[in-house]
Each structure stands twice: as C-alpha cells, then as structure tokens.
Design an enzyme around this catalytic site. Structure first.
Site, mmCIF file in Angstrom:
data_model
loop_
_atom_site.group_PDB
_atom_site.id
_atom_site.type_symbol
_atom_site.label_atom_id
_atom_site.label_comp_id
_atom_site.label_asym_id
_atom_site.label_seq_id
_atom_site.Cartn_x
_atom_site.Cartn_y
_atom_site.Cartn_z
ATOM 1 N N SER A 140 0.841 -1.203 0.000
ATOM 2 C CA SER A 140 0.000 0.000 0.000
ATOM 3 C C SER A 140 0.867 1.240 0.000
ATOM 4 O O SER A 140 1.981 1.244 0.555
ATOM 5 C CB SER A 140 -0.861 -0.014 1.267
ATOM 6 O OG SER A 140 -1.445 1.243 1.481
ATOM 7 N N TYR A 148 -1.858 -0.970 11.095
ATOM 8 C CA TYR A 148 -2.125 -1.495 9.748
ATOM 9 C C TYR A 148 -0.972 -1.151 8.805
ATOM 10 O O TYR A 148 -0.438 -2.012 8.104
ATOM 11 C CB TYR A 148 -3.444 -0.927 9.200
ATOM 12 C CG TYR A 148 -3.542 -1.030 7.706
ATOM 13 C CD1 TYR A 148 -3.834 -2.244 7.101
ATOM 14 C CD2 TYR A 148 -3.269 0.067 6.876
ATOM 15 C CE1 TYR A 148 -3.865 -2.365 5.718
ATOM 16 C CE2 TYR A 148 -3.301 -0.044 5.507
ATOM 17 C CZ TYR A 148 -3.595 -1.253 4.919
ATOM 18 O OH TYR A 148 -3.612 -1.365 3.566
ATOM 19 N N LYS A 174 2.102 -3.561 6.712
ATOM 20 C CA LYS A 174 2.504 -3.556 5.295
ATOM 21 C C LYS A 174 4.011 -3.331 5.177
ATOM 22 O O LYS A 174 4.691 -3.972 4.385
ATOM 23 C CB LYS A 174 1.722 -2.494 4.510
ATOM 24 C CG LYS A 174 0.237 -2.812 4.366
ATOM 25 C CD LYS A 174 0.000 -4.075 3.530
ATOM 26 C CE LYS A 174 -1.432 -4.529 3.531
ATOM 27 N NZ LYS A 174 -1.668 -5.850 2.935
#
Ligand code: UD1
Length: 340
Positions: free
Chosen positions: A126, A151, A155
């Site tokens: 992302s 989150y 990644k």
C-alpha cells in the site's frame, strides 16, 4: 491452465483479480476465510465468468489447513497474497490481531511456498508505507516513513520480510510488491464490487451508500489542508485496472523476467481531492449528494499520489479507466445492491 492461488480472492480487489486472471487464461483458485467478505461474491463471479472458481475456505494463519490447499491443488504456478485486515482505525484498537493476521499469514504462506517449491509471489502492499511524504508524486525510491497505524506497519513489515527473504542464501521465492493507491469502482457488470461489512471507512462506498439512502450524509474529513480546495488529495485507481496490474506481474514472473524482489507503485499518477470526487460523482449520477464538511480524520495523509513511471516502463502497465467511469461502475454496483 496455470494455477494461481489468490488468498483473499473473495475480497474487493481479490475478486476483480480473479476475473482478470481467468480472462487472461489462468486458473485462479480462491483461498479465503470469508471473515470480511460475503458468499454472494461467488455468485457474482459465477455470473461474470460463466464457470465455478475453486474455493478453499481457509484461514491463511491455519498452517495445517493451508497446507491442505497446496496438497489438494498440486502444481501451483504462483500466489497473489491479498488476505489481510485493512481498517486503519480498527488496527489501532486491535494491533495484535493485525500483526497476527497480516504478518503471521505471510510467514505461514512463505513457509508453505518453500515447502511446495512455489516460487512466485505477488504481494498486496500500500502507498501507506510512504507515510506523509516530503515531496509529490511519490516514486518507489521515496523513503518510507514511520507508519501512522499498526495497519500501515504490517505492510511495511511484510515488505521488509520479503526483501530480507530475497537476500537469504538459497532463497528461490521471487516477489513483486505492488503498492496500491486508492482502488475504487466495480466490475462493469455491477455483479461484484466493494461491500465492506458495516459502515464503510473508505470514501467511495460511503458516497454510493449515501446516494442510495443507506447513510444520512457524507462527512468530508477536513477542508483546511494545503491542497487546491482544502480537502485531501488521493490517487484513485479503477479496481479493474489494479486487477490487471496483478496479471501483468504474475506473467512477468512466469516469463522469468522478474528480479528476486521488485516494487511498483500502482496508481494513475493523478491526484484528486475529496471534493472533486464528490462533484464528479454528482455529475455522473446527475443527482446532488448530501454532504457536510467536518474536522480532519486522525491519521489522514494530506496529499499523496503516485509517480506511475516505473510500472509503465518496466511492466508496460497503464491505467485505462478514469475517475468518471470508475465512479459510474461504483454507482451501478450500489444500485444492484439496493435493488436486491
Ligand atoms: C486508507 C489507508 C490505505 C489503506 C486503505 C484501506 C492511509 C494513509 N491510507 O486509505 O493505506 O490501504 O485505507 O482501507 O492510512 N474521506 C472522507 N469521508 C469519509 C471517508 C473518507 O472525507 O467518509 C476522505 C479521507 O479523509 C481521505 C479520502 O476520503 O482523504 C480517502 O479515504 P479512504 O477511502 O478511507 O482511503 P485512505 O485513507 O486514503
């Protein structure tokens, strides 16, 4: 037909990628625990593809069950790993669940790929890895910043794991890290699309649900940013284009052209503000959208969009569908849901 395991294949980007894979002549195999997707996705896929896509209802963290998938499927040409939790706010509340699910499942997957000699991986990363960038647009060389949420950190950690693995002696797993910008829209048939469980966090599903009367009104989070109209800037990429990027990446690996680890931005190269999305949606649907302006949302990046040059030059990948058409597909999908 070459088999590609698609973890999270019943999810939003996963399901569109399943369609793109099948249309490109691959045999997609879905591995999904349906923890954030619905059974109805499978009906949508069946309607679009005219055939049944194999599905394994498996949590990628359950190694024994996941091993069973590799055993059952035999020769697998590659894996696309979408399966992950993706709600920024929730990750602040439940960090351990995010590390377990997002990082843990990648480790399980990599061990199984090694065990079964499956050497091609495309990983869902992302643009969140860039944090608040110092300069725009961001290239793949733009330094990453400390993540603003667990989150985002998952990644970054997954990317680090794949880069470290690529350096390990004897490693044979090659990975392509695709850094997505903001995927929007739905399949042109309106049969699959984005349907988060509960109240959407993301902009476009909130917009379409408001237009459909499911939500009272949209709140535009912040209109005092240093951007053309004060609202945040994002790079909205049509989900069908994004799905195609995965097929191109898989093909590159199967053609033996990929390096041990490669990273690509997958965006349009263009930034749009939240208010531009609202205006464009109104234009596309011909009806006004109820919205009000509100305070900034914690953790939001003021502006980010991709430099999409590397994907164009190395992968030959370019987006084809613009904002208007993408929003039209999102609206068609919403109308289908509403009429159900
Ligand atoms: C975020 C993450 C991204 C992640 C994605 C997954 C960051 C910086 N980005 O994207 O990495 O992959 O979630 O879900 O952590 N907005 C409103 N009103 C709303 C909803 C959104 O104004 O009701 C605005 C937001 O402030 C933002 C834009 O719309 O400016 C897009 O928001 P959203 O769709 O949630 O995506 P990101 O936050 O960009």
């Amino acid at each position: 037909m070459k088999k590609i395991l698609v973890t999270g294949g019943a999810g939003y980007i996963g399901s569109h990628t399943v369609v793109a894979l099948q249309e490109a002549g691959f045999q997609p195999v879905i591995v999904d625990d349906f923890s954030n997707s619905r059974e109805s996705v499978l009906e949508g896929l069946r309607a679009i593809l005219g055939t049944e896509v194999p599905v394994h209802r498996v949590d990628c963290n359950d190694k024994a069950a996941f091993r069973g998938v590799f055993e059952a499927e035999g020769e697998v040409a590659g894996v696309i790993h979408f399966a992950a939790f993706k709600a920024v706010g929730e990750s602040v509340q439940k960090p351990l669940a995010y590390f377990q699910n997002n990082v843990g499942s990648l480790l399980v997957l990599l061990e199984l790929m090694q065990e079964f000699g499956v050497n091609n991986l495309v990983f869902s990363s992302s643009c969140t890895v860039y944090g608040v960038p110092d300069a725009l647009p961001v290239t793949e060389e733009t330094p990453t910043k400390p993540a603003s949420s667990p989150y985002g950190r998952t990644k970054q950690m997954c990317e680090d794991i794949l880069r470290d693995l690529s350096q390990a002696p004897g490693n044979e797993v090659k990975s392509i890290l695709l850094r997505y910008f903001n995927p929007i829209g739905a399949h042109p048939s309106g049969k699959i699309g984005e349907l988060p469980l509960g109240v959407p966090n993301n902009l476009v599903p909130f917009v379409t649900q408001t237009a459909a009367g499911w939500r009272e009104e949209l709140t535009v989070y912040g209109t005092d940013y240093d951007t053309p109209d004060g609202s945040c800037v994002r790079d909205y990429i049509y989900v069908g284009d994004l799905a195609r990027a995965h097929v191109v990446a898989v093909q590159r690996q199967l053609d033996g052209k990929a390096a041990d680890v490669e990273t690509f931005n997958v965006g349009t190269g263009q930034g749009n503000t939240v208010l531009e999305v609202v205006k464009t949606f109104e234009k596309v649907t011909g009806q006004p959208l109820r919205y009000r302006t509100g305070p900034r949302r914690a953790g939001d990046v003021p502006a980010i969009y991709a430099d999409a040059t590397r994907a164009a030059e190395v992968l030959g990948f370019r987006t084809e569908v613009g904002l208007e058409e993408a929003l039209a597909t999102a609206w068609r999908w919403q109308q289908n849901l509403t009429n159900e």
